[in-house]
Design an enzyme around this catalytic site. Structure first.
Site, PDB file in Angstrom:
ATOM      1  N   THR A  87      28.463  19.425  21.653  1.00 55.89           N
ATOM      2  CA  THR A  87      28.037  19.298  20.172  1.00 55.89           C
ATOM      3  C   THR A  87      29.499  19.464  19.223  1.00 55.89           C
ATOM      4  O   THR A  87      29.798  18.749  18.416  1.00 55.89           O
ATOM      5  CB  THR A  87      27.014  20.316  19.563  1.00 55.89           C
ATOM      6  N   ASN A 166      20.146  10.853  26.802  1.00 56.26           N
ATOM      7  CA  ASN A 166      19.583  12.023  27.394  1.00 56.26           C
ATOM      8  C   ASN A 166      17.899  11.982  27.458  1.00 56.26           C
ATOM      9  O   ASN A 166      17.364  12.520  28.148  1.00 56.26           O
ATOM     10  CB  ASN A 166      19.686  13.216  26.360  1.00 56.26           C
ATOM     11  N   GLN A 194      25.507  13.479  29.597  1.00 61.96           N
ATOM     12  CA  GLN A 194      24.469  13.072  30.519  1.00 61.96           C
ATOM     13  C   GLN A 194      24.812  12.405  31.802  1.00 61.96           C
ATOM     14  O   GLN A 194      24.075  12.303  32.843  1.00 61.96           O
ATOM     15  CB  GLN A 194      23.020  12.280  29.856  1.00 61.96           C
ATOM     16  N   SER A 214      29.535  18.317  28.615  1.00 62.53           N
ATOM     17  CA  SER A 214      29.104  19.676  28.501  1.00 62.53           C
ATOM     18  C   SER A 214      28.988  20.259  30.005  1.00 62.53           C
ATOM     19  O   SER A 214      27.989  19.527  30.929  1.00 62.53           O
ATOM     20  CB  SER A 214      27.796  19.518  27.873  1.00 62.53           C
ATOM     21  N   ALA A 215      29.541  21.264  30.242  1.00 62.19           N
ATOM     22  CA  ALA A 215      29.269  22.124  31.581  1.00 62.19           C
ATOM     23  C   ALA A 215      27.747  22.262  31.902  1.00 62.19           C
ATOM     24  O   ALA A 215      27.447  22.068  33.140  1.00 62.19           O
ATOM     25  CB  ALA A 215      30.326  23.576  31.820  1.00 62.19           C
ATOM     26  N   HIS A 216      27.044  22.530  30.968  1.00 57.00           N
ATOM     27  CA  HIS A 216      25.855  23.122  31.183  1.00 57.00           C
ATOM     28  C   HIS A 216      24.522  22.014  31.821  1.00 57.00           C
ATOM     29  O   HIS A 216      23.677  22.265  32.154  1.00 57.00           O
ATOM     30  CB  HIS A 216      25.048  24.093  30.336  1.00 57.00           C
ATOM     31  N   THR A 252      40.911  31.725  21.299  1.00 51.40           N
ATOM     32  CA  THR A 252      41.198  32.253  22.729  1.00 51.40           C
ATOM     33  C   THR A 252      40.124  31.659  23.546  1.00 51.40           C
ATOM     34  O   THR A 252      38.818  31.608  23.162  1.00 51.40           O
ATOM     35  CB  THR A 252      40.946  33.684  22.625  1.00 51.40           C
ATOM     36  N   CYS A 339      16.447  19.452  21.960  1.00 52.90           N
ATOM     37  CA  CYS A 339      17.207  19.544  20.596  1.00 52.90           C
ATOM     38  C   CYS A 339      15.994  19.311  19.389  1.00 52.90           C
ATOM     39  O   CYS A 339      15.975  19.975  18.440  1.00 52.90           O
ATOM     40  CB  CYS A 339      18.258  18.694  20.315  1.00 52.90           C
TER      41      CYS A 339
HETATM   42  N1  PLP Z   1      25.028  15.053  23.918  1.00 54.62           N
HETATM   43  C1  PLP Z   1      24.160  14.530  24.689  1.00 54.62           C
HETATM   44  C2  PLP Z   1      23.836  13.284  25.326  1.00 54.62           C
HETATM   45  C3  PLP Z   1      23.166  15.543  25.199  1.00 54.62           C
HETATM   46  O1  PLP Z   1      22.245  15.548  25.988  1.00 54.62           O
HETATM   47  C4  PLP Z   1      23.570  16.868  24.830  1.00 54.62           C
HETATM   48  C5  PLP Z   1      22.582  18.046  25.076  1.00 54.62           C
HETATM   49  O2  PLP Z   1      21.576  18.020  25.116  1.00 54.62           O
HETATM   50  C6  PLP Z   1      24.717  17.048  23.802  1.00 54.62           C
HETATM   51  C7  PLP Z   1      25.342  16.067  23.597  1.00 54.62           C
HETATM   52  C8  PLP Z   1      25.186  18.470  23.380  1.00 54.62           C
HETATM   53  O3  PLP Z   1      25.710  19.316  24.387  1.00 54.62           O
HETATM   54  P1  PLP Z   1      25.822  20.784  24.157  1.00 54.62           P
HETATM   55  O4  PLP Z   1      24.743  21.580  24.518  1.00 54.62           O
HETATM   56  O5  PLP Z   1      26.946  21.415  25.040  1.00 54.62           O
HETATM   57  O6  PLP Z   1      26.392  21.114  22.750  1.00 54.62           O
END
Ligand code: PLP
Length: 512
Positions: A87, A166, A194, A214-216, A252, A339
């Protein structure tokens, strides 16, 4: 109190089986990632900017992780900027470029199916004078390239085109978008969050100027993202402070998260090697869903979409009820994206591909992951089957936003407040509520109407959830629980709370 009175407690017991089918929302942290992060947390506490030995050691950890991220997306290490999340990375590109180009050039063209971290930032930028146009998409969510070509003009400095969606798993022809943008001198941002770990990502051959990760989403930790900035493309930090990340992102470095992200990226090829197995499971689940509900509509491209994502509409099904049943059976899926799950508004992606509000609300997203097994798919398919054959107890979950005046004062709705006495001090009851403490519910069953919709409420939505299932098991036809309770409703509808809460409340008395 007799034990019989506590019969409702059996509805509290969580289902032992857990089937996680929401990998597009987030993934578990892999063992290898966890091990590396623990090592870093234990042994590397130096600030990477410090010049002495422990600082240098930490700087080396960041350097190694940067190389691992770069290798996973076929970039050069100096093109990677670590951020707090994707994000942030999307915000950074959009705001930095708007600053750089405005007022010479004022326009951004985007797809309407982008993630909220792009769409909401664009909506903000509109208030700052940036013109934003959304390119139409086809029913699979793919950009209409002929329309795109017409929309990009000399004013356009940026085109946003995500690589993989997503919610529905559509993969865009980003290479074609880059070629069109290049003809007009516009840059391209591709949200690849994604895609990484599910399909090959090669930012150099795609030709994009910016890409975000995004790592998660790939078995790494939450709280760390990466931004790819092609060498020579304009970019200025939008977080000011120290000189970290070559001056592109002050603050940091989150060392353990960055190290974890590095390991997750090192494992990307292994993740990709599992894509075939995951796609086969996805197809199997689709087959089973079609066998149960021949009229279900699969919104995700089946052959050339993400291997793990199924977006499916079940006409006339109440997806809040379905999600509650799945949750009760230990199955995690989501209504749209994580989200927007709290908002109960129809997904903007589903609207963009042409679904009505109603169909959008009949749609759920199932996203498989590396740990998903054949047994998981079989189990989930059986739960779907039982639900559609009316063999499971199904309650409704009402989002606080949905509890408006029309529902509050609907004569069909019987509001039941099951909070114990001591909790009633925190919030007033909903208007027209019937109060009884949850522990005594069994004594009051005869007093509750069987021909009306019973909306059970409590403080935060937990007791009411259990009680709603209990009432359902006792043969009440239509029962719902207020999600997030009266606390959540007050937050959402403070004005209605002020106006109506506590009015016309009835305290139920045990029948003689
Ligand atoms: N972009 C997409 C396509 C996503 O699916 C997501 C997370 O759901 C994000 C951006 C945002 O990622 P983050 O959770 O690292 O902010």
């Amino acid at each position: 109190m007799e034990i019989r009175q506590l019969e409702f407690l059996k509805h509290l017991l969580p289902c032992k089986r857990r089937v996680y089918l929401d990998h597009n929302a987030t993934t578990n942290v892999s063992r290898r990632v966890r091990r590396r992060m623990n090592q870093v947390l234990k042994h590397a506490y130096g600030n990477p900017s410090s010049l002495y030995a422990s600082g240098r050691k930490s700087a080396e950890i960041v350097r190694a992780a940067r190389k691992q991220v770069a290798d996973a997306i076929h970039a050069d290490a100096q093109e990677i900027v670590f951020t707090g999340c994707a994000t942030e990375a999307n915000n950074a590109v959009l705001k930095s470029l708007s600053n750089f180009f405005y007022p010479r050039r004022k326009k951004i063209v985007s797809l309407p199916v982008e993630h909220p971290s792009v769409i909401q930032t664009l909506e903000f930028l509109k208030t700052q004078g940036i013109a934003v146009e959304y390119c139409p998409v086809d029913p699979w969510g793919r950009a209409r390239l002929d329309e795109l070509e017409k929309m990009i003009d000399g004013e356009t400095f940026l085109v946003c085109c995500m690589l993989a969606n997503n919610e529905i798993g559509t993969i865009q022809d980003v290479g074609a978008v880059v070629r069109i943008a290049a003809r007009h001198g516009a840059l391209v941002l591709s949200d690849c969050v994604q895609a990484l770990g599910k399909i090959p990502v090669d930012v150099h051959s795609l030709g994009v100027d910016y890409a975000t990760f995004s790592a998660h989403k790939l078995y790494g930790p939450k709280g760390v993202g990466a931004l790819y900035v092609k060498q020579g493309s304009p970019f200025a930090s939008f977080i000011h402070g120290g000189h970290q990340e070559s001056g592109m992102r002050a603050g940091t470095e989150s060392l353990h998260n960055i190290a974890g992200f590095g390991v997750a990226c090192r494992d990307v090829n292994e993740l990709l090697s599992r894509a075939r197995r995951i796609r086969a499971l996805k197809n199997r689940l689709i087959e089973r869903l079609r066998a149960v509900r021949a009229d279900c509509v699969i919104l995700s491209p089946e052959d050339d979409g993400l291997p793990n994502t199924i977006s499916v509409t079940f006409p006339r099904a109440n997806n809040a009820e379905l999600l509650a049943v799945l949750d009760r059976h230990g199955i995690a899926v989501s209504a749209a994206s994580a989200c927007s799950a709290q908002e109960d508004t129809p997904s903007h992606v589903l609207k963009a591909i042409g679904l009505s509000d109603q169909s959008a609300k009949e749609t759920i997203r199932i996203s498989l992951g590396c740990g998903t097994s054949r047994r998981d798919i079989g189990y989930a398919a059986n739960v779907f089957k039982d639900f559609f054959n009316g063999k499971t107890l199904a309650i409704g979950l009402i989002a606080p936003a949905r509890l408006d005046e029309a529902m509050l004062f609907d004569r069909e709705t019987y509001i039941l407040d099951v909070r114990p006495q001591f909790l009633r001090k925190n919030f007033k009851s909903l208007p027209n509520a019937h109060e009884l403490s949850f522990v005594a519910v069994e004594k009051y069953l005869a007093q509750l109407p069987r021909d009306r919709h019973i909306l059970v409420s409590c403080q935060h939505g937990n007791l009411s959830y259990i009680l709603a299932y209990y009432l359902k098991s006792k043969g009440f036809a239509r029962v719902s629980s207020l999600r997030n309770g009266i606390g959540g409703w007050k937050k959402e509808h403070g004005d209605l709370y002020q106006r109506y809460a506590g009015q016309n409340v009835t305290v139920l008395k045990p029948s003689k």
